[in-house]
Scaffold this active site. Structure first.
Site, mmCIF file in Angstrom:
data_model
loop_
_atom_site.group_PDB
_atom_site.id
_atom_site.type_symbol
_atom_site.label_atom_id
_atom_site.label_comp_id
_atom_site.label_asym_id
_atom_site.label_seq_id
_atom_site.Cartn_x
_atom_site.Cartn_y
_atom_site.Cartn_z
ATOM 1 N N HIS A 5 77.249 29.186 18.594
ATOM 2 C CA HIS A 5 76.037 29.678 17.960
ATOM 3 C C HIS A 5 76.370 30.243 16.579
ATOM 4 O O HIS A 5 75.688 29.946 15.583
ATOM 5 C CB HIS A 5 75.399 30.788 18.811
ATOM 6 C CG HIS A 5 74.646 30.285 20.006
ATOM 7 N ND1 HIS A 5 75.221 29.531 20.978
ATOM 8 C CD2 HIS A 5 73.341 30.463 20.369
ATOM 9 C CE1 HIS A 5 74.328 29.252 21.904
ATOM 10 N NE2 HIS A 5 73.169 29.802 21.552
ATOM 11 N N HIS A 34 30.602 33.722 51.085
ATOM 12 C CA HIS A 34 31.454 32.601 50.692
ATOM 13 C C HIS A 34 32.355 32.136 51.831
ATOM 14 O O HIS A 34 32.626 30.948 51.974
ATOM 15 C CB HIS A 34 32.351 32.996 49.508
ATOM 16 C CG HIS A 34 31.716 32.834 48.175
ATOM 17 N ND1 HIS A 34 31.416 31.612 47.627
ATOM 18 C CD2 HIS A 34 31.320 33.752 47.254
ATOM 19 C CE1 HIS A 34 30.861 31.775 46.445
ATOM 20 N NE2 HIS A 34 30.792 33.059 46.193
ATOM 21 N N GLN A 94 29.063 38.088 48.022
ATOM 22 C CA GLN A 94 30.429 37.572 47.991
ATOM 23 C C GLN A 94 30.946 37.288 49.394
ATOM 24 O O GLN A 94 31.704 36.334 49.609
ATOM 25 C CB GLN A 94 31.354 38.552 47.260
ATOM 26 C CG GLN A 94 31.018 38.759 45.794
ATOM 27 C CD GLN A 94 31.029 37.470 44.985
ATOM 28 O OE1 GLN A 94 31.688 36.501 45.329
ATOM 29 N NE2 GLN A 94 30.253 37.446 43.906
ATOM 30 N N ASP A 96 29.163 34.308 38.796
ATOM 31 C CA ASP A 96 29.488 33.079 39.512
ATOM 32 C C ASP A 96 28.874 31.861 38.837
ATOM 33 O O ASP A 96 29.367 30.742 39.004
ATOM 34 C CB ASP A 96 28.982 33.152 40.953
ATOM 35 C CG ASP A 96 29.795 34.096 41.812
ATOM 36 O OD1 ASP A 96 30.953 34.377 41.453
ATOM 37 O OD2 ASP A 96 29.275 34.564 42.839
ATOM 38 N N GLU A 98 39.505 40.696 42.938
ATOM 39 C CA GLU A 98 39.016 39.523 42.203
ATOM 40 C C GLU A 98 37.760 39.886 41.407
ATOM 41 O O GLU A 98 37.666 39.636 40.214
ATOM 42 C CB GLU A 98 38.708 38.402 43.195
ATOM 43 C CG GLU A 98 38.130 37.157 42.566
ATOM 44 C CD GLU A 98 37.654 36.144 43.597
ATOM 45 O OE1 GLU A 98 37.481 34.968 43.215
ATOM 46 O OE2 GLU A 98 37.441 36.522 44.767
ATOM 47 N N HIS A 99 36.761 40.454 42.091
ATOM 48 C CA HIS A 99 35.524 40.913 41.446
ATOM 49 C C HIS A 99 35.442 42.429 41.589
ATOM 50 O O HIS A 99 35.696 42.966 42.669
ATOM 51 C CB HIS A 99 34.280 40.321 42.123
ATOM 52 C CG HIS A 99 34.253 38.835 42.202
ATOM 53 N ND1 HIS A 99 34.777 38.118 43.258
ATOM 54 C CD2 HIS A 99 33.731 37.919 41.347
ATOM 55 C CE1 HIS A 99 34.593 36.827 43.050
ATOM 56 N NE2 HIS A 99 33.971 36.673 41.897
#
Length: 424
Positions: free
Chosen positions: A410, A258, A255, A351, A320-321
Site C-alpha cells: 500500500h 392482518h 392491524q 397502509d 413496526e407501526h
C-alpha cells in the site's frame, strides 16, 4: 387482550414478557426451513419443471393459463374496475411516487481539501423482483409500495410475482405499467427470482412481504440474491395518554386483522383509558375473527408508572407501526418503522395513501433499519480524485498509516505516484 401493570405484583411478569417480546423475530422460520430448502433446491436445479409443478400444487395454476400475465389481461382488469377504485389507486400511486421522489438521494462532488475532490454516484439496481401476496385478501397496495420506489430509483427491469392475482392487483399492474408479471407465489417464486429458470431470469434483489414460507425462502437465498428484510406478522404499538378509546381500539383491531399472529400493544399511564380501550377492543372485535384471535393471543395493554417509562418501553419494542399523541413525541422516538402522530392519523392511512412505504421492519428490526424505500433500489458509489498537489499533501500521511499496518505494498503504491515525473 389484557392489562399488565409495569409495577407492583405484576412487575416481574411484565419484565419477563417485555424481554420475550424484545426477542421476537424469525424463530418460527426454522420450522418451515426444511420444506423451503427442498423447494428452492428443486427450482434451482430443475427450473421450469419444478416451478410449474409447485405452481400447480400451491397456486392453482393450470396448463390453460400463461405463467406470465399478459398486458391485455391487466388492461382488461383496469377497464373493468369500479371508477371510484380507479381514482383511489391513482391518488395513492401519486402520493407514494411523490414521497419516493423526495427520498431519492443525490449524486454529488465536493472538495474535501486542497487538491482532493470526493463524492458519490447514485446508480439504480439492474433488476428487482417485487413479491405481492395473494392469499387472504388482494393486496394491490403492496404492488404500489414495492413497484413505485423501484421505478423512481430507475430500476430498468421490475418483475412482479403474485399467486392467483386478483382483478385489483392485475389492474394496478396496468396502472403502473408493469410489463413482467408472473402468477406464482410462495417459496418457489422466491427461488425463481433468486436463481432464474427457463421462463424467468434472475433478479438482483427481492423485495416485498409474504407468509412464513416466503420469508423463510428470502432468508435462505439471501447469500445468492439481495433481499430487503425479513417481514414477520404485523405489529402495532399505540403510546398515548390523550387518545380516545374508540380511535385507539380501532387502530389496534385494524392491524390485528392482518394476521392471527399480529402483535397489538397499547401503552399508557392512564388507568381509566386502559380500561376503556380494553372494553372497546372487546366490543369492536366481536365480528372480526382474525383480529379477535390475534388480540386474544398477542394483545397487551401496558399500564406504565410514568411517561418516561412508557417511552422507554416503546423504544425497547421497536414496533413496526407506532402511534403517539403529538408532534413533540417525535423527539423521544428512537425505534419505529413508521410513526402516526395525533388523533387524526389512523394507521390504515399509512397502509394505503399517505405516501411513506407500508413495507416495514418487524420483529424488532425497526431498531436498526427503516421501511422499504428508494434506497433499497439504488447503489451509492463513492468517488475520489486527487491532483498532484493533493497527493503531495495527503500521500505521506497515508504512507505512514500503511506502514503502521505493515502493508508495504500500500505504501509503495502511493510512493510510486509521488515519485512519478510530473508529480513534483
Amino acid at each position: 387482550m389484557r392489562i399488565i401493570r409495569t409495577t407492583g405484583r405484576s412487575a416481574k411478569q411484565f419484565e419477563a414478557l417485555l424481554a420475550l417480546l424484545e426477542r421476537r423475530g424469525s424463530a418460527a422460520l426454522d420450522t418451515v426451513l426444511p420444506a423451503v430448502n427442498k423447494i428452492l433446491r428443486n427450482v434451482r436445479h430443475q427450473g421450469d419443471s419444478a416451478l410449474l409443478g409447485y405452481a400447480k400444487k400451491f397456486d392453482g395454476f393450470d396448463k390453460t393459463q400463461n405463467l406470465r400475465v399478459t398486458p391485455e389481461e391487466t388492461a382488461s382488469a383496469w377497464n373493468e374496475l369500479d371508477p371510484s377504485l380507479k381514482e383511489a389507486l391513482t391518488v395513492a400511486s401519486r402520493q407514494i411516487r411523490a414521497f419516493a421522489k423526495n427520498q431519492m438521494p443525490k449524486s454529488w462532488r465536493a472538495s474535501s481539501g486542497k487538491g482532493l475532490t470526493t463524492g458519490q454516484l447514485i446508480r439504480p439496481l439492474d433488476s428487482a423482483g417485487c413479491y405481492v401476496p395473494g392469499g387472504r385478501h388482494p393486496l394491490p397496495s403492496t404492488m404500489l409500495m414495492t413497484v413505485i420506489p423501484a421505478q423512481v430509483a430507475g430500476v430498468r427491469r421490475i418483475v412482479v410475482t403474485s399467486p392467483r392475482p386478483a382483478r385489483e392487483t392485475l389492474a394496478t399492474a396496468h396502472l403502473l405499467g408493469v410489463s413482467e408479471f408472473y402468477r406464482i407465489g410462495g417459496a418457489h417464486a422466491v427461488g425463481a427470482l433468486a436463481y432464474g429458470t427457463e421462463s424467468i431470469s434472475r433478479v438482483a434483489k427481492i423485495v416485498g412481504p409474504g407468509n412464513l414460507y416466503v420469508t423463510a425462502a428470502k432468508r435462505a437465498v439471501a447469500f445468492d440474491c439481495a433481499i430487503d428484510m425479513l417481514a414477520g406478522p404485523t405489529e402495532i404499538v399505540v403510546t398515548s395518554d390523550l387518545g380516545t378509546s374508540q380511535g385507539i381500539a380501532s387502530d389496534l383491531i385494524a392491524q390485528a386483522e392482518h394476521d392471527p399472529e399480529a402483535l397489538a400493544i397499547f401503552i399508557t399511564t392512564k388507568e381509566d383509558l386502559a380500561n376503556e380501550v380494553l372494553t372497546e377492543v372487546k366490543l369492536r372485535s366481536r365480528t372480526n375473527p382474525i383480529a379477535k384471535e390475534a388480540l386474544r393471543h398477542n394483545g397487551y395493554i401496558f399500564l406504565a408508572a410514568s411517561k418516561e417509562e412508557a417511552q422507554g418501553i416503546t423504544n425497547r419494542l421497536a414496533p413496526e407501526h407506532l402511534t403517539v399523541d403529538a408532534t413533540a413525541d417525535l423527539d423521544w422516538v428512537q425505534n419505529a418503522g413508521s410513526v402516526f402522530v395525533g388523533p387524526h392519523s389512523p394507521q390504515p392511512m399509512g397502509d394505503y395513501i399517505s405516501g411513506p412505504n407500508h413495507t416495514l421492519p418487524t420483529g424488532g428490526m425497526a431498531g436498526v433499519r427503516g421501511g422499504l424505500s428508494v434506497m433499497d433500489f439504488v447503489k451509492l458509489i463513492t468517488v475520489q480524485e486527487y491532483t498532484a498537489a493533493g497527493l503531495r499533501t495527503l500521500g505521506p500521511k497515508a504512507i505512514r498509516l500503511a506502514e503502521a499496518e505493515g502493508l508495504t505494498g500500500h505504501a509503495e503504491a502511493i510512493r510510486a505516484r509521488l515519485e512519478e515525473k510530473g508529480s513534483a
